[in-house]
Design a protein around this motif. Structure first.
Motif, PDB file in Angstrom:
ATOM      1  N   LYS A   1     110.646  71.273  35.583  1.00 34.97           N
ATOM      2  CA  LYS A   1     110.219  71.501  36.971  1.00 34.97           C
ATOM      3  C   LYS A   1     108.735  71.851  37.008  1.00 34.97           C
ATOM      4  O   LYS A   1     107.973  71.363  37.854  1.00 34.97           O
ATOM      5  CB  LYS A   1     111.026  72.643  37.601  1.00 34.97           C
TER       6      LYS A   1
ATOM      7  N   THR B   1     106.569  68.911  36.301  1.00 36.99           N
ATOM      8  CA  THR B   1     106.511  68.063  37.491  1.00 36.99           C
ATOM      9  C   THR B   1     105.451  68.585  38.460  1.00 36.99           C
ATOM     10  O   THR B   1     104.647  67.820  38.997  1.00 36.99           O
ATOM     11  CB  THR B   1     107.883  68.020  38.193  1.00 36.99           C
ATOM     12  N   MET B   2     105.437  69.899  38.660  1.00 36.20           N
ATOM     13  CA  MET B   2     104.438  70.512  39.543  1.00 36.20           C
ATOM     14  C   MET B   2     103.036  70.397  38.959  1.00 36.20           C
ATOM     15  O   MET B   2     102.055  70.242  39.687  1.00 36.20           O
ATOM     16  CB  MET B   2     104.793  71.980  39.800  1.00 36.20           C
ATOM     17  N   SER B   3     102.957  70.454  37.623  1.00 37.84           N
ATOM     18  CA  SER B   3     101.669  70.313  36.960  1.00 37.84           C
ATOM     19  C   SER B   3     101.077  68.925  37.197  1.00 37.84           C
ATOM     20  O   SER B   3      99.895  68.783  37.514  1.00 37.84           O
ATOM     21  CB  SER B   3     101.833  70.558  35.453  1.00 37.84           C
ATOM     22  N   ALA B   4     101.930  67.895  37.058  1.00 29.07           N
ATOM     23  CA  ALA B   4     101.477  66.521  37.310  1.00 29.07           C
ATOM     24  C   ALA B   4     101.074  66.345  38.769  1.00 29.07           C
ATOM     25  O   ALA B   4     100.097  65.656  39.083  1.00 29.07           O
ATOM     26  CB  ALA B   4     102.579  65.535  36.936  1.00 29.07           C
ATOM     27  N   ASP B   5     101.819  66.991  39.668  1.00 30.17           N
ATOM     28  CA  ASP B   5     101.494  66.923  41.094  1.00 30.17           C
ATOM     29  C   ASP B   5     100.154  67.600  41.380  1.00 30.17           C
ATOM     30  O   ASP B   5      99.364  67.121  42.203  1.00 30.17           O
ATOM     31  CB  ASP B   5     102.602  67.596  41.905  1.00 30.17           C
TER      32      ASP B   5
ATOM     33  N   ASP C   1      98.773  63.083  39.562  1.00 30.74           N
ATOM     34  CA  ASP C   1      99.297  61.994  38.727  1.00 30.74           C
ATOM     35  C   ASP C   1     100.735  61.701  39.157  1.00 30.74           C
ATOM     36  O   ASP C   1     101.686  62.282  38.643  1.00 30.74           O
ATOM     37  CB  ASP C   1      99.249  62.382  37.250  1.00 30.74           C
ATOM     38  N   LYS C   2     100.901  60.794  40.104  1.00 28.96           N
ATOM     39  CA  LYS C   2     102.212  60.504  40.671  1.00 28.96           C
ATOM     40  C   LYS C   2     103.149  59.849  39.658  1.00 28.96           C
ATOM     41  O   LYS C   2     104.358  60.086  39.671  1.00 28.96           O
ATOM     42  CB  LYS C   2     102.069  59.605  41.905  1.00 28.96           C
TER      43      LYS C   2
ATOM     44  N   GLU D   1     104.358  62.602  37.428  1.00 30.40           N
ATOM     45  CA  GLU D   1     105.227  63.460  38.234  1.00 30.40           C
ATOM     46  C   GLU D   1     106.617  62.846  38.349  1.00 30.40           C
ATOM     47  O   GLU D   1     107.637  63.535  38.197  1.00 30.40           O
ATOM     48  CB  GLU D   1     104.618  63.644  39.625  1.00 30.40           C
ATOM     49  N   GLU D   2     106.673  61.557  38.586  1.00 29.21           N
ATOM     50  CA  GLU D   2     107.958  60.865  38.708  1.00 29.21           C
ATOM     51  C   GLU D   2     108.715  60.872  37.382  1.00 29.21           C
ATOM     52  O   GLU D   2     109.936  61.049  37.355  1.00 29.21           O
ATOM     53  CB  GLU D   2     107.738  59.424  39.165  1.00 29.21           C
TER      54      GLU D   2
ATOM     55  N   ASP E   1     110.207  64.258  36.790  1.00 35.51           N
ATOM     56  CA  ASP E   1     111.295  64.457  37.740  1.00 35.51           C
ATOM     57  C   ASP E   1     112.547  63.693  37.304  1.00 35.51           C
ATOM     58  O   ASP E   1     113.664  64.208  37.398  1.00 35.51           O
ATOM     59  CB  ASP E   1     110.854  64.012  39.133  1.00 35.51           C
TER      60      ASP E   1
END
Length: 206
Positions: free
Chosen positions: A169, A172-176, A180-181, A184-185, A188
């Protein structure tokens, strides 16, 4: 009073060393301004080290399947050791990722040693006890199948799986945070492949 002053001095000294490491790895500028890498690291407080963020910026996760991401990330939070893991063959797709992880751990360790943040010597040995387990879990195996191929207790597997879910999680927030979509995907999807079944039942270990 002297004891308090000594403690404060120790904290300040450690802070200087940590800032030295962050500047060397470009998480902060020479003026101590947080960089893009620094923003990414701020979203991952569950891990004290910077290894996973370094791997993100190396592109290590860019072309990796969700189950591979979950498996390799588990190495950073594994605590209990499985005696059967040594004899268990590693999935071919995980071998190059494991090498990148090992090399990155060594690079960060060397910088921390140079900054005086840790004593000279190699980083702690990697614990891959959960790596293969979570790899087959994320590919669809059931919990009984996991328990059949490990000496770890069920409670240990579940606790580590939940810690891994929390770490994914945060990744995912770090990529967001850095926009970096694609990454992030990927994180996720790794989380969704992990977060299912008995280990995440609300009635267990709560």
């Amino acid at each position: 009073k002297k004891s308090k002053q000594s403690t404060v001095h120790g904290f300040k000294d450690e802070l200087r060393k940590r800032m030295r490491v962050l500047r060397r790895l470009q998480y902060a500028t020479e003026d101590n301004v947080v960089t893009v890498k620094g923003r990414a690291a701020c979203a991952v407080p569950i891990c004290e080290d910077l290894v996973l963020v370094e791997m993100m910026f190396k592109g290590a996760f860019n072309d990796v399947a969700p189950e591979d991401i979950a498996a390799i990330v588990s190495v950073q939070i594994a605590e209990e050791k499985d005696s059967a893991a040594i004899a268990r063959p590693k999935h071919p797709k995980l071998v190059p990722l494991l090498k990148i992880l090992k090399d990155t751990r060594r690079e960060v360790c060397e910088i921390e040693v140079t900054a005086g943040l840790r004593d000279p010597g190699p980083p702690e040995q990697m614990n891959t006890s959960f790596m293969e387990l979570f790899h087959i879990w994320c590919k669809g195996s059931n919990f009984c199948q996991l328990c059949e191929v490990t000496t770890l207790f069920e409670g240990s597997i579940i606790r580590t799986m939940r810690r891994l879910a929390e770490l994914l999680k945060q990744l995912t927030m770090s990529a967001d945070a850095i926009g970096d979509k694609n990454l992030e995907e990927k994180f996720d999807l790794a989380l969704k492949s992990l977060h299912r079944g008995v280990p995440f039942s609300s009635s267990l270990y709560t």
